[in-house]
Design an enzyme around this catalytic site. Structure first.
Site, PDB file in Angstrom:
ATOM      1  N   GLU A 260     -11.060  -2.397  15.533  1.00 43.75           N
ATOM      2  CA  GLU A 260     -11.925  -3.571  15.382  1.00 43.75           C
ATOM      3  C   GLU A 260     -11.746  -4.502  16.586  1.00 43.75           C
ATOM      4  O   GLU A 260     -12.557  -5.386  16.834  1.00 43.75           O
ATOM      5  CB  GLU A 260     -11.577  -4.336  14.099  1.00 43.75           C
ATOM      6  CG  GLU A 260     -12.372  -3.897  12.890  1.00 43.75           C
ATOM      7  CD  GLU A 260     -12.180  -2.432  12.572  1.00 43.75           C
ATOM      8  OE1 GLU A 260     -11.051  -2.031  12.247  1.00 43.75           O
ATOM      9  OE2 GLU A 260     -13.159  -1.671  12.673  1.00 43.75           O
TER      10      GLU A 260
ATOM     11  N   CYS B 167      -9.944 -12.687   7.016  1.00 44.02           N
ATOM     12  CA  CYS B 167      -8.638 -12.923   6.384  1.00 44.02           C
ATOM     13  C   CYS B 167      -8.734 -13.983   5.283  1.00 44.02           C
ATOM     14  O   CYS B 167      -8.157 -13.834   4.214  1.00 44.02           O
ATOM     15  CB  CYS B 167      -7.608 -13.377   7.415  1.00 44.02           C
ATOM     16  SG  CYS B 167      -7.102 -12.082   8.557  1.00 44.02           S
ATOM     17  N   HIS B 168      -9.454 -15.080   5.576  1.00 43.88           N
ATOM     18  CA  HIS B 168      -9.433 -16.222   4.645  1.00 43.88           C
ATOM     19  C   HIS B 168     -10.547 -16.195   3.608  1.00 43.88           C
ATOM     20  O   HIS B 168     -10.594 -17.064   2.738  1.00 43.88           O
ATOM     21  CB  HIS B 168      -9.456 -17.533   5.433  1.00 43.88           C
ATOM     22  CG  HIS B 168      -8.153 -17.806   6.136  1.00 43.88           C
ATOM     23  ND1 HIS B 168      -7.033 -18.247   5.474  1.00 43.88           N
ATOM     24  CD2 HIS B 168      -7.781 -17.640   7.426  1.00 43.88           C
ATOM     25  CE1 HIS B 168      -6.027 -18.376   6.338  1.00 43.88           C
ATOM     26  NE2 HIS B 168      -6.442 -18.009   7.524  1.00 43.88           N
TER      27      HIS B 168
ATOM     28  N   GLU C  40       0.813  -1.222   0.000  1.00 44.29           N
ATOM     29  CA  GLU C  40       0.000   0.000   0.000  1.00 44.29           C
ATOM     30  C   GLU C  40       0.843   1.267   0.000  1.00 44.29           C
ATOM     31  O   GLU C  40       0.313   2.375   0.029  1.00 44.29           O
ATOM     32  CB  GLU C  40      -0.917   0.000   1.238  1.00 44.29           C
ATOM     33  CG  GLU C  40      -1.908  -1.162   1.268  1.00 44.29           C
ATOM     34  CD  GLU C  40      -2.945  -1.054   2.387  1.00 44.29           C
ATOM     35  OE1 GLU C  40      -2.811  -0.188   3.273  1.00 44.29           O
ATOM     36  OE2 GLU C  40      -3.906  -1.858   2.360  1.00 44.29           O
TER      37      GLU C  40
ATOM     38  N   TRP D 116      -8.696   3.783   2.356  1.00 41.45           N
ATOM     39  CA  TRP D 116      -7.384   4.434   2.554  1.00 41.45           C
ATOM     40  C   TRP D 116      -6.696   4.802   1.244  1.00 41.45           C
ATOM     41  O   TRP D 116      -5.759   5.602   1.258  1.00 41.45           O
ATOM     42  CB  TRP D 116      -6.455   3.493   3.346  1.00 41.45           C
ATOM     43  CG  TRP D 116      -6.207   2.246   2.573  1.00 41.45           C
ATOM     44  CD1 TRP D 116      -6.941   1.098   2.615  1.00 41.45           C
ATOM     45  CD2 TRP D 116      -5.229   2.058   1.550  1.00 41.45           C
ATOM     46  NE1 TRP D 116      -6.479   0.198   1.687  1.00 41.45           N
ATOM     47  CE2 TRP D 116      -5.417   0.768   1.023  1.00 41.45           C
ATOM     48  CE3 TRP D 116      -4.208   2.858   1.036  1.00 41.45           C
ATOM     49  CZ2 TRP D 116      -4.629   0.258  -0.003  1.00 41.45           C
ATOM     50  CZ3 TRP D 116      -3.425   2.350   0.007  1.00 41.45           C
ATOM     51  CH2 TRP D 116      -3.640   1.062  -0.502  1.00 41.45           C
TER      52      TRP D 116
ATOM     53  N   GLY E 292      -6.476  -0.448  15.360  1.00 45.15           N
ATOM     54  CA  GLY E 292      -6.883  -1.500  16.297  1.00 45.15           C
ATOM     55  C   GLY E 292      -8.323  -1.398  16.766  1.00 45.15           C
ATOM     56  O   GLY E 292      -8.728  -2.123  17.667  1.00 45.15           O
TER      57      GLY E 292
ATOM     58  N   ASP F 258     -18.501   1.329  11.391  1.00 42.26           N
ATOM     59  CA  ASP F 258     -17.101   1.343  10.947  1.00 42.26           C
ATOM     60  C   ASP F 258     -16.879   2.447   9.914  1.00 42.26           C
ATOM     61  O   ASP F 258     -16.102   2.299   8.978  1.00 42.26           O
ATOM     62  CB  ASP F 258     -16.686  -0.030  10.373  1.00 42.26           C
ATOM     63  CG  ASP F 258     -15.208  -0.108  10.047  1.00 42.26           C
ATOM     64  OD1 ASP F 258     -14.426   0.698  10.581  1.00 42.26           O
ATOM     65  OD2 ASP F 258     -14.841  -0.969   9.231  1.00 42.26           O
TER      66      ASP F 258
ATOM     67  N   MET G 146      -0.645 -16.614  11.682  1.00 40.55           N
ATOM     68  CA  MET G 146      -1.807 -17.406  12.070  1.00 40.55           C
ATOM     69  C   MET G 146      -1.651 -17.808  13.541  1.00 40.55           C
ATOM     70  O   MET G 146      -1.020 -18.816  13.856  1.00 40.55           O
ATOM     71  CB  MET G 146      -1.910 -18.640  11.163  1.00 40.55           C
ATOM     72  CG  MET G 146      -3.023 -19.604  11.537  1.00 40.55           C
ATOM     73  SD  MET G 146      -4.670 -18.856  11.481  1.00 40.55           S
ATOM     74  CE  MET G 146      -5.591 -20.023  12.483  1.00 40.55           C
TER      75      MET G 146
HETATM   76 CA    CA Z   1     -12.269   0.130  11.182  1.00 41.21          CA
END
Ligand code: CA
Length: 688
Positions: free
Chosen positions: A187, A616-617, A73, A400, A185, A312, A656
């Site tokens: 979440e 994530c998955h 990014e 972002w 952080g 969010d 993980m």
């Molecule tokens: Ca967020």
């Protein structure tokens, strides 16, 4: 490195250190010394060699392959012929900006298990340059200063309590000899703040908390102390249990004209205000822009886009400064197009809203009441009576990926998207210390197996590059990118707009019309913003290509299937003729497990997977290819190995971690049952 006589070399390097001295006031127009390119963070370059008439001749000059297939990014920085960039796991690289030769690299050795604390991939958005040093925030919360010439560590300061789920993914900024850095952080459950450190020593100068301490606690001995009571009056209950959120994870912009620093503040923690603050109050300063005194860090003004935020809706997205002619008068404004879908033009002298207008369809609000500056909410939006499907959602109408502003065209360019998300309260809410704590049951967003239904849902996911006239609050043009999760934007005095996309293309558009003028097929999804620079009269365009991030990590696309290739820094010049080959790992077949589980166990696993693993998955265990496709993982086939990884954390070095704190072995076996069920479906229907 070219061979210079040692004396010549030392003169060159001395000149280099001097030239880096003040990135913000730098007059070297060929460089790209700061995150936003210019002091106003407009991502507008004055370079003109590459323009509408020449861009057709743009070709790859060189590229550099990195050691990671995770999201890239970063905005690369260029000073005095050197390009500095960062990659996943907060690694830092310096390369010769002309030849691509690697000058040095620095690995801060972020522990792999830190990856679990990162909501949105182990990304890093870039460095800051100042006085011969390169500053980077690391994923595990350090701020480090490296010698720009050698890459050697000068100092390192811990900026967070590492026992809490803080991370840093944002780029630092240097203002008046101090390095500013925030963190993420929200979440998980943290209390947001931004801090300023002495650029030479790493000693903290001030800190501003964006969320107050609990009533009766505090003060913090921080720059925010003076405003604690005003903040506390907008909260209810014990919000400190989860920190309240409000992380400053992206935008930090120095506004020299008013000697202030504008920070973008993130969502509340947990998301649902009923859990966070008894359903009451504006919860200052979540989802706000706050102006701080550039010397002391003390509060000056704020504008809160989403009072009492519950979706969010971070307000951390690109803040761009400009002077716009509005109603015949020159107005010193900031522009922002945050997640909530409204484009804001705000008076920088006092924080008053000048105008706001939605740039994509928006259903949480009917617009802003200009008398109060507050949004008029859809009464269903707070999912109190049941499910509310919000567009935009926490994925953001704009996230972002930096937008850009071209003062010549008078247009802002927004990498916009439409990604709906269904919100429903997590009942009962069970606190998971250190884990995700949203207060929202994300599992209801699981995608169906039925092909037609799946196709219909995917068709609602849209992505655009939108050119927006901020004075008229009106769209000038748009390009349909065929789906969300696209790249940040660069614009130039050459009358161009450059942006990469999820499908792996880097495209140049005409700034005023949006006409496509040039395309390069990188073969790697692009989310980072391009930059441009010139060395010895030659103009270059550079971009980090590497897919992932909050949207890309869990999202599977038809266009780019299978394990993702390593990311690259791509650098283009007129007449460039370089090329590269992409190494792709082969797809393993689905793993068929013979065990039989009850439908109840599979359903239980689906719920747990949807709320814990899917971020994530991938939803429905459909992998984006950035992380392993669990349906094809050897670990799936063996119960004991599955427990060793998912319960005990055997692969924590890769990011993980073990879930023993939050799930029982029985829970974890039910997730295996669900993943095995998905693997069987994949074997039957390979296009799942
Ligand atoms: Ca967020």
């Amino acid at each position: 490195m070219r061979t210079f006589h040692p004396v010549v070399l030392s003169v060159l390097l001395a000149g280099c250190a001097q030239a880096i001295a003040d990135p913000v006031t730098s007059v070297s127009v060929g460089d790209w010394r700061t995150y936003g390119g210019t002091a106003e963070e407009q991502r507008f370059s004055p370079l003109t060699a590459i323009d509408a008439s020449t861009v057709g001749n743009l070709g790859l000059a060189w590229s550099h392959e990195f050691d990671t297939a995770r999201g890239l990014e970063a905005t690369p920085l260029v000073a005095d012929g050197v390009i500095y960039t960062t990659t996943a796991w907060s690694k830092v690289y310096a390369l010769d900006a002309v030849s691509g030769k690697l000058l040095w690299e620095y690995d801060p050795k972020v522990p792999g298990e830190t990856g679990f604390k990162a909501c949105c991939d182990v990304v890093n958005r870039g460095a800051a340059l100042y006085d011969g040093k390169v500053y980077v925030g690391t994923l595990d919360g350090r701020l480090i200063a490296l010698d720009a010439k050698t890459g050697k560590l000068v100092w390192s300061t811990l900026t967070v309590d590492q026992s809490k789920p803080y991370t840093i993914t944002g780029a630092p900024r240097v203002v008046k000899g101090r390095v500013l850095i925030g963190n993420g952080g929200a979440e998980y459950g943290v209390r947001g703040y931004v801090s300023a450190y002495d650029a030479q020593t790493g000693k903290m100068a001030w800190r501003f908390y964006t969320v107050p301490p609990a009533k009766g606690a505090g003060p913090d001995g921080a720059a925010s102390d003076k405003i604690i009571e005003k903040m506390q009056a907008t909260w209810d209950g014990d919000w400190s249990k989860f920190g309240g959120g409000g992380t400053v994870w992206d935008s930090i912009v120095y506004d020299k004209e008013f000697n202030q620093i504008l920070i973008g503040v993130g969502n509340g923690s947990p998301w649902d205000r009923r859990i966070r603050s008894n359903g009451k109050g504006d919860n200052l300063f979540v989802s706000s822009v706050v102006a701080l005194d550039a010397d002391t860090g003390e509060y000056k003004w704020h504008y809160q886009g989403v009072p009492g935020e519950s979706w969010d809706f971070t307000q951390t997205q690109s803040i761009i400064l400009a002077t716009l002619k509005i109603g015949g008068a020159d107005r010193k404004v900031m522009m922002q197009a945050p997640k909530n879908g409204l484009f804001y033009v705000i008076d920088r002298s006092n924080g008053k809203l000048i105008s706001a207008k939605n740039f994509v369809p928006v259903n949480w609000t009917s617009g802003v009441d200009m008398a109060t500056g507050r949004p008029v909410e859809n009464p269903d939006a707070r999912y109190e009576k049941g499910v509310f499907v919000a567009t935009p959602s926490g994925h953001g109408a704009h996230n972002w990926q930096p937008m850009a502003y071209n003062p010549q065209a008078g247009l802002a360019y927004i990498p916009a998207q439409e990604v709906p998300l269904a919100y429903v309260s997590d009942k009962p809410f069970v606190a998971r210390p250190g884990g995700w704590n949203l207060g929202v049951n994300l599992a209801i967003n699981s995608l169906p197996d039925d092909k037609a239904a799946l196709k219909a849902i995917r068709a609602t996911l849209r992505g655009y590059l939108i050119a927006w006239n901020p004075v008229e609050q009106k769209e000038a043009w748009r390009v349909d990118l065929g789906g969300p999760g696209n790249g940040g934007v660069l614009t130039s005095a050459g009358g161009l707009v450059f942006a990469g996309n999820a499908k792996g293309k880097l495209v140049a558009y005409a700034a005023t019309s949006g006409k496509e003028l040039w395309t390069y097929d990188a073969g790697i999804g692009i989310i980072a913003p391009p930059i441009t620079y010139s060395v010895k009269g030659v103009q270059y365009v550079a971009v980090m290509a590497g897919y992932g991030g909050g949207y890309g990590l869990p999202t599977a696309f038809a266009e780019l299937q299978g394990p993702r290739p390593n990311g690259r820094l791509l650098v283009f010049a007129l007449g460039g003729k370089a090329s590269y080959k992409i190494g792709r790992a082969l797809q393993a077949p689905p793993v068929i497990v013979q065990n039989e589980w009850t439908p109840e166990t599979v359903a239980r696993g689906a719920e747990l997977y949807g709320n814990t693993c899917s971020v994530c998955h991938g939803g429905g265990v459909r992998s984006s290819g950035v992380l392993p496709d669990l349906r094809r993982s050897g670990v799936l086939g063996d119960k004991a190995t599955w427990q060793a990884v998912v319960h005990d954390g055997a692969l924590k070095e890769n990011g993980m971690v073990g879930f023993a704190k939050w799930m029982t072995p029985e829970d974890i076996e039910s997730v295996r049952a669900y993943v095995a069920d998905r693997a069987r479906l994949l074997a039957k229907e390979p296009d799942q």
